[in-house]
Design an enzyme around this catalytic site. Sequence first.
Site, PDB file in Angstrom:
ATOM      1  CB  CYS A 190      15.622 -24.729  71.228  1.00  0.00           C
ATOM      2  SG  CYS A 190      16.326 -23.477  70.139  1.00  0.00           S
ATOM      3  CB  CYS A 233      16.646 -26.985  63.603  1.00  0.00           C
ATOM      4  SG  CYS A 233      15.325 -25.777  63.903  1.00  0.00           S
TER       5      CYS A 233
HETATM    6  N1  DGL Z   1      13.919 -24.937  67.046  1.00  0.00           N
HETATM    7  C1  DGL Z   1      15.182 -24.309  67.159  1.00  0.00           C
HETATM    8  C2  DGL Z   1      16.333 -25.311  67.138  1.00  0.00           C
HETATM    9  O1  DGL Z   1      16.166 -26.469  67.472  1.00  0.00           O
HETATM   10  C3  DGL Z   1      15.553 -23.091  66.374  1.00  0.00           C
HETATM   11  C4  DGL Z   1      14.670 -22.326  65.489  1.00  0.00           C
HETATM   12  C5  DGL Z   1      15.032 -20.850  65.455  1.00  0.00           C
HETATM   13  O2  DGL Z   1      14.538 -20.137  66.321  1.00  0.00           O
HETATM   14  O3  DGL Z   1      15.824 -20.417  64.590  1.00  0.00           O
HETATM   15  O4  DGL Z   1      17.444 -24.975  66.824  1.00  0.00           O
END
Ligand code: DGL
Length: 267
Positions: A75, A190
């Site tokens: 993330c 993301c």
């Molecule tokens: N998957 C997450 C990232 O790589 C973020 C998604 C979220 O919770 O807003 O930033």
Amino acid sequence: MTRSPKILVFDSGLGGLTVFSEIAKIRPNAEFVYCADDAGFPYGSWGEPELAARILAVMAAQIDEHEPDIVVIACNTASTLALPQLRARWPGVLFVGTVPAIKPAAAMSRTKLISVLATPGTVARDYTQKLIQEFAGGCAVTLVGSKHLAKLAESAIHGEEIADGAIASEIASCFVQRDGARTDVIVLACTHYPLLQESFARLAPWPVDWIDSAPAIARRADQVLVENLGPDAPNGDAPRRRAIFTSGAAPSESLAATLTRYGLPAA
Ligand code: DGL
């Protein structure tokens, strides 16, 4: 020492599956715990102190329960905020983070117009600014903080239809034309966004290279494991894998089927 490691892959939701599946290709014999903090999703709109506290609390519970050899923070929103704090709090645990792939994007771009598509949290981070200063000196970098894409990707993986218009309007400002040049590289900063990459490519006003850092994160995790525990080694039993949701909610039938396709039965 050569043994199968226990790998904890963590994200706010299901975007981290894009990273998990790349690691599982390189480390098919590892034991995996995939933890989605769906009770805290989406992370992109949280304030920084509150989110850092949340991530540390969720990690404390997961590390206590599973005692992983390595934690992959799949993330960008969490990694760009909390990696130093996680490493300081658990010095005996290996951590690999996911941060915007600005360095390869700058190296790859011919027009020197690149865009970083991320959550509002990630585009606002000092960490992201530092990456731009350090690695993208010769480029004009457009930061696009999308309010809705992570949720749209999450809905898509839950089996919902997503209207093209909803996606097109979120990616539109990544495409910049200046002095006869056009954006030619867009960083998917993301881990949810590669889930929508086919739609992005189809809806893009012109073709660009999209950078998904999942394969590079997987190679980095493997390298850290090789340095600390040794190479992947077959073990007698089928590798154990499970998905955990912090909400405690059981996955719907369609999500359970998707997780199974990823080789990850829900716990
Ligand atoms: N998957 C997450 C990232 O790589 C973020 C998604 C979220 O919770 O807003 O930033």
